[in-house]
Write an enzyme that holds these catalytic residues in place. Structure first.
Site, PDB file in Angstrom:
ATOM      1  N   GLY A  49       0.217  -1.175  -0.171  1.00 44.10           N
ATOM      2  CA  GLY A  49      -0.040   0.148  -0.411  1.00 44.10           C
ATOM      3  C   GLY A  49       0.548   1.191  -0.057  1.00 44.10           C
ATOM      4  N   CYS A  50       2.271   1.342  -0.231  1.00 47.94           N
ATOM      5  CA  CYS A  50       2.915   2.285   0.214  1.00 47.94           C
ATOM      6  C   CYS A  50       3.414   2.565  -1.234  1.00 47.94           C
ATOM      7  CB  CYS A  50       4.241   2.133   1.344  1.00 47.94           C
ATOM      8  SG  CYS A  50       3.631   1.710   2.522  1.00 47.94           S
ATOM      9  N   GLN A  51       3.872   3.652  -1.912  1.00 46.89           N
ATOM     10  CA  GLN A  51       4.048   4.127  -3.230  1.00 46.89           C
ATOM     11  C   GLN A  51       5.793   3.428  -3.110  1.00 46.89           C
ATOM     12  OE1 GLN A  51       3.866   8.144  -3.575  1.00 46.89           O
ATOM     13  NE2 GLN A  51       4.433   8.403  -5.422  1.00 46.89           N
TER      14      GLN A  51
END
Length: 137
Positions: A49-51
């Site tokens: 979910g992290c860029q």
């Protein structure tokens, strides 16, 4: 270098007049992270979910959970310090009880980071809360 507390971060950020100065401060915070061993940069430690790539390793015990974190983005390293100030070396109960949304509101982060970075912060917080919940007696 030891990591600052949430109160110290809030006080320090209030000192700066512009968000450009605050970004520099946050990036500098990231330089204080403990080195993250390359052998721990494994897919199971990646926060989904992290860029950017964010790795999270847990340690400590049931009384106090310790987190070792890293990212491949300098601003994210600083944002991770903001999260660690709230959660590192705390009991599972303290982690769950901490009002992270209020802390982020006081930091005024959501207006000054991109939505994808905001989603990444939420993913990190969710992962830490899941770890704390699993560690409850």
């Amino acid at each position: 270098m030891s990591l600052p507390t949430t109160d110290e971060i809030l006080d320090d950020l209030a000192f700066f007049d512009s968000w450009e100065e605050r970004y520099k401060y946050i990036i500098d915070l990231g330089k204080a992270l403990e080195p993250f061993p390359a052998e721990l940069q494994t897919p199971d430690r990646l926060v989904k979910g992290c860029q950017s790539n964010v790795w999270l390793e847990i340690g400590g015990d049931k009384e106090r959970i310790q987190f070792l974190v890293d990212s491949d983005a300098v601003i994210v390293k600083g944002l991770l310090v903001l999260v660690l100030a709230a959660y590192n070396n705390k009991s599972p109960q303290d982690i769950i009880a901490f009002d992270i949304d209020e802390y982020f509101r006081q930091l005024d982060l959501e207006r000054h980071i991109s939505p994808t970075r905001g989603n990444g912060l939420k993913a990190i917080v969710a992962r830490i809360n899941n770890i704390a919940t699993a560690a409850l007696p």
